[in-house]
Design a protein around this motif. Structure first.
Motif, PDB file in Angstrom:
ATOM      1  N   LEU A 178       8.169   2.020  19.995  1.00 34.49           N
ATOM      2  CA  LEU A 178       8.769   2.167  19.039  1.00 34.49           C
ATOM      3  C   LEU A 178       8.744   1.742  18.055  1.00 34.49           C
ATOM      4  O   LEU A 178       8.089   0.562  17.489  1.00 34.49           O
ATOM      5  CB  LEU A 178      10.640   2.215  19.221  1.00 34.49           C
TER       6      LEU A 178
ATOM      7  N   ALA B 161      13.631  12.535  17.012  1.00 33.40           N
ATOM      8  CA  ALA B 161      12.037  11.656  17.533  1.00 33.40           C
ATOM      9  C   ALA B 161      11.231  13.225  17.928  1.00 33.40           C
ATOM     10  O   ALA B 161      10.932  13.703  17.534  1.00 33.40           O
ATOM     11  CB  ALA B 161      12.575  10.501  18.800  1.00 33.40           C
ATOM     12  N   ASP B 162      10.750  12.845  19.144  1.00 27.76           N
ATOM     13  CA  ASP B 162       9.764  13.603  19.257  1.00 27.76           C
ATOM     14  C   ASP B 162      10.315  14.804  20.527  1.00 27.76           C
ATOM     15  O   ASP B 162       9.859  15.881  20.937  1.00 27.76           O
ATOM     16  CB  ASP B 162       9.066  13.066  20.191  1.00 27.76           C
TER      17      ASP B 162
ATOM     18  N   ASP C 292      13.941   9.138  15.226  1.00 30.21           N
ATOM     19  CA  ASP C 292      14.732   8.663  16.183  1.00 30.21           C
ATOM     20  C   ASP C 292      15.694   8.458  15.897  1.00 30.21           C
ATOM     21  O   ASP C 292      16.517   7.248  15.683  1.00 30.21           O
ATOM     22  CB  ASP C 292      14.390   8.050  16.839  1.00 30.21           C
TER      23      ASP C 292
ATOM     24  N   PHE D 109      10.809   6.087  14.696  1.00 27.57           N
ATOM     25  CA  PHE D 109      10.413   6.539  15.098  1.00 27.57           C
ATOM     26  C   PHE D 109       9.741   5.976  16.639  1.00 27.57           C
ATOM     27  O   PHE D 109       8.913   4.846  16.757  1.00 27.57           O
ATOM     28  CB  PHE D 109       9.175   7.451  14.452  1.00 27.57           C
ATOM     29  N   TRP D 110       8.991   7.007  17.039  1.00 31.94           N
ATOM     30  CA  TRP D 110       7.340   6.796  18.773  1.00 31.94           C
ATOM     31  C   TRP D 110       6.865   7.386  18.452  1.00 31.94           C
ATOM     32  O   TRP D 110       5.735   8.088  18.049  1.00 31.94           O
ATOM     33  CB  TRP D 110       8.665   7.860  19.654  1.00 31.94           C
TER      34      TRP D 110
END
Length: 459
Positions: free
Chosen positions: A425, A48-49, A124, A450-451
Protein backbone atom coordinates in the motif's frame (compact mmCIF):
# COMPACT_ATOMS: atom_id res chain seq x y z
CA UNK A 1 -22.27 -14.32 -38.76
CA UNK A 2 -20.89 -11.52 -36.60
CA UNK A 3 -23.42 -8.78 -35.90
CA UNK A 4 -22.53 -5.12 -36.11
CA UNK A 5 -22.93 -3.65 -32.65
CA UNK A 6 -21.85 -0.86 -30.37
CA UNK A 7 -22.07 0.00 -26.66
CA UNK A 8 -24.30 2.53 -24.93
CA UNK A 9 -21.98 4.45 -22.60
CA UNK A 10 -23.22 4.22 -19.02
CA UNK A 11 -21.78 6.93 -16.78
CA UNK A 12 -20.82 5.99 -13.22
CA UNK A 13 -19.55 8.04 -10.32
CA UNK A 14 -16.09 6.46 -10.55
CA UNK A 15 -15.38 5.58 -14.15
CA UNK A 16 -16.84 5.59 -17.64
CA UNK A 17 -16.13 3.51 -20.68
CA UNK A 18 -13.48 5.39 -22.64
CA UNK A 19 -14.34 4.10 -26.10
CA UNK A 20 -16.44 1.44 -27.65
CA UNK A 21 -17.00 -0.19 -30.97
CA UNK A 22 -17.71 -3.18 -33.09
CA UNK A 23 -15.13 -5.76 -34.04
CA UNK A 24 -12.52 -4.14 -36.26
CA UNK A 25 -13.87 -0.62 -35.86
CA UNK A 26 -13.83 2.04 -33.14
CA UNK A 27 -16.78 4.40 -33.07
CA UNK A 28 -15.82 8.00 -32.36
CA UNK A 29 -19.50 8.81 -31.82
CA UNK A 30 -21.41 5.67 -30.79
CA UNK A 31 -24.75 7.46 -31.10
CA UNK A 32 -24.18 8.78 -34.60
CA UNK A 33 -25.90 5.89 -36.40
CA UNK A 34 -29.41 5.13 -35.10
CA UNK A 35 -29.66 2.05 -37.34
CA UNK A 36 -26.81 0.20 -35.55
CA UNK A 37 -28.20 -2.70 -33.52
CA UNK A 38 -26.88 -3.07 -29.98
CA UNK A 39 -26.01 -6.23 -28.05
CA UNK A 40 -25.03 -5.00 -24.57
CA UNK A 41 -25.47 -1.99 -22.36
CA UNK A 42 -22.21 -1.82 -20.39
CA UNK A 43 -20.89 0.08 -17.37
CA UNK A 44 -18.03 -0.33 -14.93
CA UNK A 45 -16.58 0.96 -11.70
CA UNK A 46 -13.17 0.33 -10.15
CA UNK A 47 -11.41 0.14 -6.82
CA UNK A 48 -7.62 -0.07 -6.69
CA UNK A 49 -6.56 -2.79 -9.16
CA UNK A 50 -10.06 -4.27 -9.52
CA UNK A 51 -12.65 -3.51 -12.19
CA UNK A 52 -16.34 -4.33 -11.70
CA UNK A 53 -18.03 -4.82 -15.09
CA UNK A 54 -21.82 -4.99 -15.41
CA UNK A 55 -24.07 -5.32 -18.42
CA UNK A 56 -27.58 -5.75 -19.71
CA UNK A 57 -28.25 -7.92 -22.77
CA UNK A 58 -30.13 -6.05 -25.51
CA UNK A 59 -30.20 -8.72 -28.22
CA UNK A 60 -32.43 -11.73 -28.96
CA UNK A 61 -29.61 -13.43 -30.81
CA UNK A 62 -28.88 -16.91 -29.46
CA UNK A 63 -25.58 -17.37 -27.60
CA UNK A 64 -24.25 -19.67 -24.83
CA UNK A 65 -21.50 -17.82 -23.00
CA UNK A 66 -19.74 -14.51 -22.48
CA UNK A 67 -15.97 -14.58 -22.95
CA UNK A 68 -14.17 -11.69 -21.23
CA UNK A 69 -10.50 -11.10 -22.07
CA UNK A 70 -7.91 -8.59 -20.94
CA UNK A 71 -4.93 -9.66 -23.10
CA UNK A 72 -2.37 -7.41 -21.37
CA UNK A 73 -2.93 -9.27 -18.09
CA UNK A 74 -3.68 -12.76 -19.46
CA UNK A 75 -7.24 -12.60 -18.15
CA UNK A 76 -9.66 -14.96 -19.90
CA UNK A 77 -13.02 -15.61 -18.26
CA UNK A 78 -16.02 -17.53 -19.59
CA UNK A 79 -19.41 -16.89 -18.03
CA UNK A 80 -22.88 -18.30 -18.49
CA UNK A 81 -25.21 -16.16 -20.62
CA UNK A 82 -27.27 -15.47 -17.47
CA UNK A 83 -24.31 -13.54 -15.99
CA UNK A 84 -24.88 -9.83 -15.47
CA UNK A 85 -21.26 -8.86 -14.99
CA UNK A 86 -17.88 -9.95 -13.66
CA UNK A 87 -14.95 -8.80 -11.56
CA UNK A 88 -11.47 -8.40 -13.06
CA UNK A 89 -8.57 -8.18 -10.60
CA UNK A 90 -4.89 -7.25 -10.57
CA UNK A 91 -5.15 -4.70 -13.37
CA UNK A 92 -2.38 -2.26 -12.53
CA UNK A 93 -1.97 -0.05 -15.61
CA UNK A 94 -3.11 3.11 -13.86
CA UNK A 95 -4.29 6.21 -15.72
CA UNK A 96 -3.98 4.60 -19.16
CA UNK A 97 -6.29 2.54 -21.32
CA UNK A 98 -6.41 -1.24 -20.95
CA UNK A 99 -8.07 -3.18 -23.77
CA UNK A 100 -10.96 -5.45 -22.76
CA UNK A 101 -12.75 -7.76 -25.21
CA UNK A 102 -16.22 -9.15 -24.50
CA UNK A 103 -17.33 -11.87 -26.91
CA UNK A 104 -20.76 -13.48 -27.17
CA UNK A 105 -20.24 -17.11 -28.21
CA UNK A 106 -22.73 -19.62 -29.55
CA UNK A 107 -20.73 -22.82 -29.32
CA UNK A 108 -17.54 -21.95 -31.17
CA UNK A 109 -19.20 -19.27 -33.30
CA UNK A 110 -18.71 -15.60 -32.45
CA UNK A 111 -22.07 -13.84 -32.33
CA UNK A 112 -20.65 -10.45 -31.35
CA UNK A 113 -17.33 -9.08 -30.17
CA UNK A 114 -17.12 -5.80 -28.30
CA UNK A 115 -13.87 -3.94 -27.70
CA UNK A 116 -13.58 -1.32 -25.02
CA UNK A 117 -10.86 0.52 -23.15
CA UNK A 118 -10.89 0.36 -19.36
CA UNK A 119 -9.31 3.36 -17.68
CA UNK A 120 -8.75 3.24 -13.91
CA UNK A 121 -6.86 5.53 -11.55
CA UNK A 122 -5.82 2.67 -9.27
CA UNK A 123 -7.01 4.44 -6.11
CA UNK A 124 -8.30 2.29 -3.26
CA UNK A 125 -11.49 3.94 -2.04
CA UNK A 126 -12.04 1.25 0.61
CA UNK A 127 -8.79 1.99 2.46
CA UNK A 128 -9.46 5.70 2.00
CA UNK A 129 -12.84 5.36 3.72
CA UNK A 130 -11.59 3.09 6.51
CA UNK A 131 -8.48 4.96 7.61
CA UNK A 132 -9.99 8.46 7.38
CA UNK A 133 -13.77 7.97 7.75
CA UNK A 134 -16.51 10.57 7.66
CA UNK A 135 -17.52 10.09 11.29
CA UNK A 136 -15.87 9.55 14.66
CA UNK A 137 -12.21 10.09 13.80
CA UNK A 138 -9.72 12.25 11.93
CA UNK A 139 -11.65 13.31 8.84
CA UNK A 140 -8.95 15.26 6.96
CA UNK A 141 -5.22 15.88 7.13
CA UNK A 142 -1.82 15.22 5.60
CA UNK A 143 1.46 13.57 6.55
CA UNK A 144 0.40 9.91 6.74
CA UNK A 145 3.55 8.21 7.98
CA UNK A 146 2.59 4.83 9.40
CA UNK A 147 4.31 2.43 11.80
CA UNK A 148 3.36 -1.23 12.22
CA UNK A 149 2.83 -2.11 15.89
CA UNK A 150 3.71 -5.56 17.29
CA UNK A 151 0.07 -6.51 17.99
CA UNK A 152 -0.99 -6.09 14.34
CA UNK A 153 -2.30 -2.55 14.60
CA UNK A 154 -0.76 0.37 12.74
CA UNK A 155 -0.42 3.96 13.89
CA UNK A 156 -0.71 6.72 11.28
CA UNK A 157 1.06 9.99 12.10
CA UNK A 158 -0.93 12.92 10.72
CA UNK A 159 0.12 16.56 10.41
CA UNK A 160 -2.37 19.45 10.29
CA UNK A 161 -5.71 17.70 10.65
CA UNK A 162 -9.37 17.93 11.59
CA UNK A 163 -11.46 15.74 13.90
CA UNK A 164 -15.11 16.20 12.99
CA UNK A 165 -18.01 14.65 11.11
CA UNK A 166 -18.38 15.04 7.36
CA UNK A 167 -21.81 15.72 5.86
CA UNK A 168 -22.39 15.53 2.10
CA UNK A 169 -18.66 15.72 1.47
CA UNK A 170 -18.13 18.84 3.61
CA UNK A 171 -16.67 19.36 7.05
CA UNK A 172 -18.00 22.09 9.38
CA UNK A 173 -16.63 25.51 8.60
CA UNK A 174 -14.54 26.79 11.49
CA UNK A 175 -13.67 23.31 12.83
CA UNK A 176 -10.50 23.32 14.90
CA UNK A 177 -7.29 22.41 13.09
CA UNK A 178 -4.96 20.21 15.13
CA UNK A 179 -1.26 20.52 14.39
CA UNK A 180 -0.94 16.74 14.64
CA UNK A 181 -3.11 13.73 15.39
CA UNK A 182 -2.57 9.98 15.43
CA UNK A 183 -4.85 7.31 13.98
CA UNK A 184 -4.60 3.78 15.36
CA UNK A 185 -5.98 1.35 12.77
CA UNK A 186 -6.81 -2.30 13.41
CA UNK A 187 -7.04 -4.10 10.04
CA UNK A 188 -8.66 -7.19 11.61
CA UNK A 189 -11.59 -5.34 13.19
CA UNK A 190 -11.44 -2.37 10.75
CA UNK A 191 -11.59 -0.04 13.75
CA UNK A 192 -9.94 3.38 13.85
CA UNK A 193 -9.12 5.21 17.07
CA UNK A 194 -8.07 8.87 16.89
CA UNK A 195 -5.54 10.26 19.38
CA UNK A 196 -5.50 13.99 20.17
CA UNK A 197 -5.95 16.37 23.16
CA UNK A 198 -2.62 15.60 24.83
CA UNK A 199 -3.01 15.54 28.62
CA UNK A 200 -1.88 18.66 30.45
CA UNK A 201 -1.93 20.86 27.36
CA UNK A 202 -4.46 23.48 26.35
CA UNK A 203 -7.97 22.91 25.04
CA UNK A 204 -8.05 21.38 21.57
CA UNK A 205 -4.43 20.31 21.85
CA UNK A 206 -2.74 17.97 19.42
CA UNK A 207 -1.66 14.35 19.97
CA UNK A 208 1.90 15.52 20.65
CA UNK A 209 2.66 18.93 22.19
CA UNK A 210 6.14 20.46 22.69
CA UNK A 211 6.97 20.46 26.43
CA UNK A 212 7.89 24.16 26.45
CA UNK A 213 4.86 25.25 24.42
CA UNK A 214 1.69 23.76 25.99
CA UNK A 215 -0.51 26.09 23.95
CA UNK A 216 1.38 25.26 20.76
CA UNK A 217 2.82 28.68 20.00
CA UNK A 218 5.39 26.36 18.45
CA UNK A 219 4.11 22.99 17.35
CA UNK A 220 5.04 19.50 16.19
CA UNK A 221 4.63 18.10 12.71
CA UNK A 222 5.26 14.35 12.66
CA UNK A 223 8.16 12.78 10.85
CA UNK A 224 8.75 9.01 10.69
CA UNK A 225 8.75 6.46 13.50
CA UNK A 226 9.70 2.88 14.34
CA UNK A 227 9.32 0.23 17.02
CA UNK A 228 12.43 -0.90 18.90
CA UNK A 229 12.32 -3.23 21.87
CA UNK A 230 8.88 -2.74 23.39
CA UNK A 231 8.73 0.99 22.62
CA UNK A 232 7.39 3.17 19.82
CA UNK A 233 9.68 6.02 18.77
CA UNK A 234 8.33 8.97 16.77
CA UNK A 235 10.33 11.89 15.35
CA UNK A 236 8.61 15.28 15.46
CA UNK A 237 9.67 18.51 13.75
CA UNK A 238 9.41 21.54 16.02
CA UNK A 239 7.90 24.27 13.85
CA UNK A 240 7.10 27.96 14.25
CA UNK A 241 5.71 30.83 12.18
CA UNK A 242 8.48 32.91 10.65
CA UNK A 243 6.42 34.78 8.08
CA UNK A 244 2.88 35.44 6.91
CA UNK A 245 0.45 33.17 5.07
CA UNK A 246 0.17 29.43 4.64
CA UNK A 247 3.88 29.12 3.67
CA UNK A 248 5.25 31.22 6.56
CA UNK A 249 6.28 28.28 8.75
CA UNK A 250 9.88 27.37 9.60
CA UNK A 251 11.74 24.37 11.06
CA UNK A 252 13.64 24.65 14.34
CA UNK A 253 14.77 21.13 15.32
CA UNK A 254 13.75 17.48 15.57
CA UNK A 255 12.59 15.84 18.79
CA UNK A 256 12.33 12.10 19.47
CA UNK A 257 9.30 10.92 21.44
CA UNK A 258 9.14 7.51 23.12
CA UNK A 259 5.83 5.75 23.81
CA UNK A 260 5.00 2.63 25.80
CA UNK A 261 3.43 -0.35 24.06
CA UNK A 262 0.70 -1.36 23.75
CA UNK A 263 -0.77 1.58 25.71
CA UNK A 264 0.91 4.40 23.73
CA UNK A 265 1.65 6.49 26.83
CA UNK A 266 4.31 9.14 26.28
CA UNK A 267 7.44 8.34 28.33
CA UNK A 268 10.09 10.68 26.94
CA UNK A 269 10.35 13.72 24.69
CA UNK A 270 13.78 15.22 24.03
CA UNK A 271 15.61 16.90 21.15
CA UNK A 272 17.96 14.69 19.19
CA UNK A 273 21.65 15.42 19.75
CA UNK A 274 22.29 16.43 16.12
CA UNK A 275 22.66 20.13 15.38
CA UNK A 276 23.94 22.00 12.36
CA UNK A 277 24.05 25.45 10.84
CA UNK A 278 22.27 23.91 7.83
CA UNK A 279 18.61 22.88 7.87
CA UNK A 280 18.96 19.10 7.97
CA UNK A 281 15.83 17.22 8.99
CA UNK A 282 16.86 13.91 10.57
CA UNK A 283 13.84 11.68 11.09
CA UNK A 284 12.37 12.34 7.64
CA UNK A 285 12.59 8.56 7.19
CA UNK A 286 13.46 5.86 9.72
CA UNK A 287 13.15 2.14 10.35
CA UNK A 288 14.45 -0.55 12.71
CA UNK A 289 16.62 -3.16 11.04
CA UNK A 290 17.30 -5.26 14.14
CA UNK A 291 20.54 -4.12 15.72
CA UNK A 292 20.23 -0.53 14.52
CA UNK A 293 17.61 2.08 13.82
CA UNK A 294 18.48 3.79 10.54
CA UNK A 295 17.53 7.46 10.48
CA UNK A 296 17.52 9.60 7.33
CA UNK A 297 17.67 13.32 6.67
CA UNK A 298 16.43 15.24 3.65
CA UNK A 299 18.43 18.36 2.78
CA UNK A 300 17.39 21.09 0.35
CA UNK A 301 20.40 22.18 -1.70
CA UNK A 302 18.05 24.50 -3.59
CA UNK A 303 14.38 24.83 -2.65
CA UNK A 304 12.67 26.32 -5.68
CA UNK A 305 10.65 25.16 -8.70
CA UNK A 306 13.67 23.10 -9.80
CA UNK A 307 14.56 21.79 -6.33
CA UNK A 308 17.81 19.90 -5.74
CA UNK A 309 18.08 17.70 -2.65
CA UNK A 310 20.40 15.34 -0.80
CA UNK A 311 19.75 12.50 1.62
CA UNK A 312 21.96 11.60 4.60
CA UNK A 313 21.85 8.49 6.80
CA UNK A 314 22.60 7.99 10.50
CA UNK A 315 22.19 4.95 12.73
CA UNK A 316 21.93 4.21 16.43
CA UNK A 317 21.31 1.30 18.76
CA UNK A 318 18.44 1.57 21.21
CA UNK A 319 20.72 2.61 24.07
CA UNK A 320 22.08 5.48 21.95
CA UNK A 321 18.89 6.86 20.42
CA UNK A 322 19.05 9.91 22.71
CA UNK A 323 22.86 9.96 22.67
CA UNK A 324 25.53 9.87 20.00
CA UNK A 325 24.73 8.53 16.55
CA UNK A 326 26.93 7.27 13.75
CA UNK A 327 26.79 8.95 10.33
CA UNK A 328 27.47 7.42 6.93
CA UNK A 329 30.49 9.25 5.46
CA UNK A 330 30.62 7.59 2.04
CA UNK A 331 32.91 4.75 3.12
CA UNK A 332 31.72 3.72 6.57
CA UNK A 333 30.35 5.08 9.84
CA UNK A 334 31.68 8.04 11.78
CA UNK A 335 30.69 9.69 15.06
CA UNK A 336 31.34 13.07 13.43
CA UNK A 337 28.05 14.40 12.05
CA UNK A 338 29.93 16.88 9.89
CA UNK A 339 31.49 14.04 7.92
CA UNK A 340 28.12 12.79 6.65
CA UNK A 341 27.96 12.48 2.86
CA UNK A 342 24.96 12.43 0.55
CA UNK A 343 23.79 8.90 -0.25
CA UNK A 344 24.76 7.90 -3.81
CA UNK A 345 22.40 7.00 -6.63
CA UNK A 346 19.35 9.19 -6.00
CA UNK A 347 20.51 12.63 -7.14
CA UNK A 348 18.44 12.39 -10.35
CA UNK A 349 15.23 12.82 -8.34
CA UNK A 350 14.37 15.67 -5.99
CA UNK A 351 13.52 13.81 -2.77
CA UNK A 352 10.47 15.05 -0.88
CA UNK A 353 10.71 16.58 2.60
CA UNK A 354 8.97 13.43 3.83
CA UNK A 355 9.82 10.06 2.32
CA UNK A 356 10.33 6.40 3.26
CA UNK A 357 13.10 3.83 3.48
CA UNK A 358 12.05 0.29 4.38
CA UNK A 359 13.10 -3.36 3.98
CA UNK A 360 11.20 -5.37 1.37
CA UNK A 361 11.99 -9.02 0.74
CA UNK A 362 15.81 -9.14 0.55
CA UNK A 363 16.26 -5.49 -0.49
CA UNK A 364 15.85 -1.99 0.89
CA UNK A 365 13.53 0.47 -0.84
CA UNK A 366 13.61 4.26 -0.86
CA UNK A 367 10.28 5.73 -1.93
CA UNK A 368 9.64 9.39 -2.65
CA UNK A 369 7.42 11.69 -4.62
CA UNK A 370 9.39 14.11 -6.78
CA UNK A 371 9.54 17.37 -4.82
CA UNK A 372 9.51 19.48 -7.97
CA UNK A 373 6.13 21.17 -8.28
CA UNK A 374 3.63 19.67 -10.71
CA UNK A 375 5.83 16.68 -11.62
CA UNK A 376 3.54 14.33 -9.61
CA UNK A 377 5.63 11.20 -10.11
CA UNK A 378 6.28 8.65 -7.36
CA UNK A 379 9.66 6.90 -7.51
CA UNK A 380 11.33 3.92 -5.89
CA UNK A 381 15.02 3.04 -5.66
CA UNK A 382 16.46 -0.20 -4.30
CA UNK A 383 19.69 -1.20 -2.58
CA UNK A 384 21.29 -4.18 -0.87
CA UNK A 385 22.14 -1.93 2.11
CA UNK A 386 20.22 0.70 4.10
CA UNK A 387 22.84 3.31 3.10
CA UNK A 388 23.01 2.42 -0.61
CA UNK A 389 24.30 2.75 -3.21
CA UNK A 390 20.81 3.21 -4.62
CA UNK A 391 19.73 2.19 -8.10
CA UNK A 392 16.94 0.54 -10.07
CA UNK A 393 15.01 3.82 -10.32
CA UNK A 394 11.34 3.26 -11.17
CA UNK A 395 8.33 5.51 -11.64
CA UNK A 396 5.71 3.34 -9.92
CA UNK A 397 2.81 5.77 -10.22
CA UNK A 398 2.01 9.06 -11.92
CA UNK A 399 -0.75 11.08 -10.31
CA UNK A 400 -3.43 11.99 -12.88
CA UNK A 401 -3.52 15.65 -13.95
CA UNK A 402 -5.83 17.86 -11.90
CA UNK A 403 -8.60 19.77 -13.61
CA UNK A 404 -8.52 22.22 -10.71
CA UNK A 405 -5.34 24.33 -10.67
CA UNK A 406 -5.69 24.88 -6.90
CA UNK A 407 -5.02 21.21 -6.15
CA UNK A 408 -1.59 19.77 -5.42
CA UNK A 409 -0.15 16.45 -4.24
CA UNK A 410 3.01 15.72 -2.26
CA UNK A 411 4.83 13.45 0.22
CA UNK A 412 4.12 9.91 -0.96
CA UNK A 413 4.36 7.28 1.79
CA UNK A 414 4.79 3.50 1.75
CA UNK A 415 2.84 1.29 4.15
CA UNK A 416 4.52 -2.08 3.47
CA UNK A 417 2.85 -3.74 6.47
CA UNK A 418 -0.28 -3.79 4.27
CA UNK A 419 0.26 -6.33 1.51
CA UNK A 420 -2.12 -8.16 -0.83
CA UNK A 421 -1.58 -10.25 -3.95
CA UNK A 422 2.09 -9.29 -4.18
CA UNK A 423 1.44 -5.55 -3.76
CA UNK A 424 2.07 -3.02 -0.97
CA UNK A 425 0.00 0.00 0.00
CA UNK A 426 1.17 3.52 -0.94
CA UNK A 427 -0.41 6.90 -0.18
CA UNK A 428 0.15 10.49 -1.22
CA UNK A 429 -1.13 13.72 0.30
CA UNK A 430 -3.63 16.07 -1.32
CA UNK A 431 -4.15 19.75 -0.60
CA UNK A 432 -5.60 22.89 -2.10
CA UNK A 433 -4.44 26.49 -2.21
CA UNK A 434 -8.05 27.57 -1.71
CA UNK A 435 -8.85 27.46 2.02
CA UNK A 436 -12.61 27.52 1.43
CA UNK A 437 -12.34 24.49 -0.80
CA UNK A 438 -10.88 22.45 2.08
CA UNK A 439 -14.09 22.48 4.09
CA UNK A 440 -16.53 22.48 1.16
CA UNK A 441 -14.91 19.40 -0.36
CA UNK A 442 -13.14 17.35 2.32
CA UNK A 443 -11.55 15.12 -0.32
CA UNK A 444 -9.22 17.99 -1.27
CA UNK A 445 -7.41 17.47 2.05
CA UNK A 446 -7.39 13.70 2.33
CA UNK A 447 -4.67 11.27 1.22
CA UNK A 448 -5.10 8.92 -1.71
CA UNK A 449 -4.17 5.23 -1.55
CA UNK A 450 -3.04 2.80 -4.23
CA UNK A 451 -1.25 -0.57 -4.41
CA UNK A 452 2.22 -0.98 -5.95
CA UNK A 453 3.44 -4.27 -7.37
CA UNK A 454 6.41 -5.64 -5.41
CA UNK A 455 7.98 -7.27 -8.45
CA UNK A 456 7.81 -3.98 -10.33
CA UNK A 457 9.66 -2.25 -7.49
CA UNK A 458 12.34 -4.89 -6.96
CA UNK A 459 13.10 -6.32 -10.39
Amino acid sequence: MVKVSHIFLALTSIATLCCCGERGRTLDDPFADDTVETSLKLSYTSNADTVFLSWEVLTDEKFDVFEVKVPEYDINRKLDRKAEGCTLTHIATYNSAVRCIITLLNGSETVDEINLNLSIDGLDKTMYAEIMPDHGSVCAGDGMYSVALPDGRSIFLIGDSFVCDVTNGSRPQGAHMYRNTYIVYNPKSHEVTPIYNFRGAGTNSSAAVPPDYPFEQKWYWPLDGFVMGNKLYVFQSLMYMQGEGMWGFAYERSNLLRYSLPGLELEKDEPIRFSSDKEIHYGAAAFNDGDYAYIYAQVDVTNDLDAITEVYCARAQEKDLYGSWEYYDGNGWSSDSGSAKALPGISSVSVSSQFNVFPLRDKYVLLTENKKLWVNEIYTFTSANPWGPWGNKKVIYTVPPFQDNNLMCYNAMAHPQFEKDGMILISYDMNTQDGNQQWKDVSTYRPRFFWADIDTILK
